[in-house]
Design a protein around this motif. Sequence first.
Motif, PDB file in Angstrom:
ATOM      1  N   ALA A 188     -27.787 -14.523  -9.830  1.00  0.00           N
ATOM      2  CA  ALA A 188     -27.544 -15.930  -9.497  1.00  0.00           C
ATOM      3  C   ALA A 188     -28.629 -16.831 -10.072  1.00  0.00           C
ATOM      4  CB  ALA A 188     -27.473 -16.099  -7.980  1.00  0.00           C
ATOM      5  N   LEU A 189     -29.888 -16.371 -10.006  1.00  0.00           N
ATOM      6  CA  LEU A 189     -30.983 -17.158 -10.565  1.00  0.00           C
ATOM      7  C   LEU A 189     -30.849 -17.308 -12.070  1.00  0.00           C
ATOM      8  CD1 LEU A 189     -33.662 -18.598 -10.071  1.00  0.00           C
ATOM      9  CD2 LEU A 189     -34.820 -16.403 -10.307  1.00  0.00           C
ATOM     10  N   ALA A 190     -30.465 -16.227 -12.756  1.00  0.00           N
ATOM     11  CA  ALA A 190     -30.311 -16.296 -14.207  1.00  0.00           C
ATOM     12  C   ALA A 190     -29.161 -17.218 -14.602  1.00  0.00           C
ATOM     13  CB  ALA A 190     -30.077 -14.891 -14.771  1.00  0.00           C
ATOM     14  N   ALA A 191     -28.045 -17.141 -13.869  1.00  0.00           N
ATOM     15  CA  ALA A 191     -26.916 -18.022 -14.182  1.00  0.00           C
ATOM     16  C   ALA A 191     -27.271 -19.478 -13.967  1.00  0.00           C
ATOM     17  CB  ALA A 191     -25.709 -17.635 -13.319  1.00  0.00           C
ATOM     18  N   ALA A 251     -35.098 -22.377 -15.053  1.00  0.00           N
ATOM     19  CA  ALA A 251     -35.527 -21.493 -13.971  1.00  0.00           C
ATOM     20  C   ALA A 251     -36.276 -22.274 -12.899  1.00  0.00           C
ATOM     21  CB  ALA A 251     -36.409 -20.373 -14.533  1.00  0.00           C
ATOM     22  N   VAL A 252     -37.108 -23.227 -13.325  1.00  0.00           N
ATOM     23  CA  VAL A 252     -37.852 -24.029 -12.344  1.00  0.00           C
ATOM     24  C   VAL A 252     -36.898 -24.864 -11.497  1.00  0.00           C
ATOM     25  CG1 VAL A 252     -39.533 -25.888 -12.095  1.00  0.00           C
ATOM     26  CG2 VAL A 252     -39.940 -24.063 -13.751  1.00  0.00           C
ATOM     27  N   VAL A 253     -35.914 -25.473 -12.153  1.00  0.00           N
ATOM     28  CA  VAL A 253     -34.942 -26.271 -11.408  1.00  0.00           C
ATOM     29  C   VAL A 253     -34.150 -25.398 -10.445  1.00  0.00           C
ATOM     30  CG1 VAL A 253     -32.902 -27.723 -11.638  1.00  0.00           C
ATOM     31  CG2 VAL A 253     -34.792 -27.989 -13.230  1.00  0.00           C
ATOM     32  N   ALA A 254     -33.760 -24.182 -10.920  1.00  0.00           N
ATOM     33  CA  ALA A 254     -33.009 -23.277 -10.051  1.00  0.00           C
ATOM     34  C   ALA A 254     -33.838 -22.864  -8.838  1.00  0.00           C
ATOM     35  CB  ALA A 254     -32.571 -22.043 -10.833  1.00  0.00           C
ATOM     36  N   LEU A 274     -33.054 -23.548  -4.946  1.00  0.00           N
ATOM     37  CA  LEU A 274     -33.027 -22.431  -3.997  1.00  0.00           C
ATOM     38  C   LEU A 274     -33.968 -22.690  -2.827  1.00  0.00           C
ATOM     39  CD1 LEU A 274     -32.897 -19.333  -6.375  1.00  0.00           C
ATOM     40  CD2 LEU A 274     -31.077 -20.211  -4.919  1.00  0.00           C
ATOM     41  N   GLY A 275     -35.148 -23.273  -3.129  1.00  0.00           N
ATOM     42  CA  GLY A 275     -36.066 -23.609  -2.046  1.00  0.00           C
ATOM     43  C   GLY A 275     -35.498 -24.663  -1.119  1.00  0.00           C
ATOM     44  N   ILE A 276     -34.840 -25.671  -1.711  1.00  0.00           N
ATOM     45  CA  ILE A 276     -34.207 -26.701  -0.883  1.00  0.00           C
ATOM     46  C   ILE A 276     -33.108 -26.101  -0.012  1.00  0.00           C
ATOM     47  CG2 ILE A 276     -32.827 -28.809  -0.963  1.00  0.00           C
ATOM     48  CD1 ILE A 276     -34.345 -29.576  -3.495  1.00  0.00           C
ATOM     49  N   TYR A 303     -32.966 -26.039   4.090  1.00  0.00           N
ATOM     50  CA  TYR A 303     -31.821 -26.499   4.883  1.00  0.00           C
ATOM     51  C   TYR A 303     -31.301 -25.390   5.785  1.00  0.00           C
ATOM     52  CZ  TYR A 303     -31.062 -31.129   2.865  1.00  0.00           C
ATOM     53  OH  TYR A 303     -31.180 -32.444   2.525  1.00  0.00           O
ATOM     54  N   ALA A 304     -31.249 -24.156   5.259  1.00  0.00           N
ATOM     55  CA  ALA A 304     -30.793 -23.034   6.082  1.00  0.00           C
ATOM     56  C   ALA A 304     -31.723 -22.810   7.268  1.00  0.00           C
ATOM     57  CB  ALA A 304     -30.698 -21.775   5.225  1.00  0.00           C
ATOM     58  N   LEU A 305     -33.025 -22.979   7.039  1.00  0.00           N
ATOM     59  CA  LEU A 305     -33.982 -22.812   8.134  1.00  0.00           C
ATOM     60  C   LEU A 305     -33.813 -23.907   9.182  1.00  0.00           C
ATOM     61  CD1 LEU A 305     -36.421 -21.299   9.280  1.00  0.00           C
ATOM     62  CD2 LEU A 305     -37.898 -22.786   7.910  1.00  0.00           C
TER      63      LEU A 305
END
Length: 331
Positions: free
Chosen positions: A57-60, A284-287, A291-293, A297-299
Motif C-alpha cells: 500500500a505504501l509503494a502504491a 513516499a513522504v506524502v504517503a 498514513l500518519g494523519i 484520526y483512528a486513534l
Amino acid sequence: MSRLDLLAELRETRPAAPAELRERVREIAAAAPAPRRRRPRLTWRRGAVVLVPAVLALAAAAIVLGRGGGSAPQVEHGAARGLAPFRSAGSGSALQTQVGAADKAAPAAVPPTRGRLQDYDATLALRVRGTSALSAATKRALAIVRSLGGFAASVDVNADGRQGDAALRLRVPVTHVQDALRRLGALGTITGEQTNVQDVQAGVNAIDREIARLQRQLGALRAGPQTATTTRKIAAITAHVERLQRSRANTVRTARLATISLALTTRAPAPPPKPVHHGPLHGAVVALTWLGIGALYALIVGGPVAALLLAVWLAARLLRRRAEQRLLERP
C-alpha cells in the motif's frame, strides 16, 4: 416418586466437603504460583501477513502521488505561444482570440466580416519605458484614433515618479480597426491582447422581419373601419414599431464603431512562477504523512471505543474472580 421430588431429594442429600478439605484447597491455591500468560509467538509468517500489505500500500501510494505531484503541469502548444483557440459558430456567434506573449512585434487583430454587423471589442496592453514615454504614447494614441475618424470615450492617466499607468477606451470605425490596432501596437511592447467579435446581424435581421410584419398589420388595420378599438391597436403597434426602430438604430450605430481598450504601463511584468520539481522520495513522504494523519484520526475516533471495551473486560474479569471466591467460601 416424581421427577421434581427426585431433584429436591438430590439437592437435600448432596454431599458437603469437610472443613479440612476446604482449608487444604485454600492452602494449595494460595501456595500455587500464578499461571503465566502465554505470549503469542511472532513468527515470520505472521509478520509477513501484516507487513506485506502495508509495504504494498505504501509503494502504491508513493507511485500514484509521485506521478500526480512530482511534475509540473503541461501546457498546450497554443497556450504556450499565447494564442488561444479561434472559434467560429456562424451567425450570432462570438470570435475570440487572446495573446499574452510579451515582445510581440504586431497585434494579431481579427478582421471584421464585411457585409455583416458585428460588435467588435479589442483589448491591447503595452509596456513603455518611463513616465515621459507613457505621456507621449497616450497623446500619440489619441492622435491615431482621431486621424481614423474615431474618438476617446475615456482617458485615465496615473503617473507617480518613475512608474505610471494609463487606461484609454477608444472608439474607431470598425472598417479601420485593424489599422488602429497595428498603429497602437507600435507605441510600446505588447504584453497582452484580446479580441472579441460578436455577430449582431442575425438580431438586426430579426428586428427587420418583426417591423415588416407589424407594418403589414398596421396597413390592414388602417384599411378597415376605424373604431375606438382599432385606433387603440394602431397606436399600440405604432409605439412598438418605434421602439424596435430605435433599438435597431442603436445596434447599428454600436456595430459601426469598434471599441479598443488600451492599457499602457511602465511596470515590468511579474516573472512567471517557477515549476516545482519534487525529489524521488516525495511520494513516499506524502504517503507517510497521510498514513500518519489516518492513524491519528483512528486513534481519536477509536480511542474511546477501545477504552470502553477495556473497562468492560476488566469488569467481567472482576466479576468472574468474585464468583470463584464465593464458590470457594461456600460450606
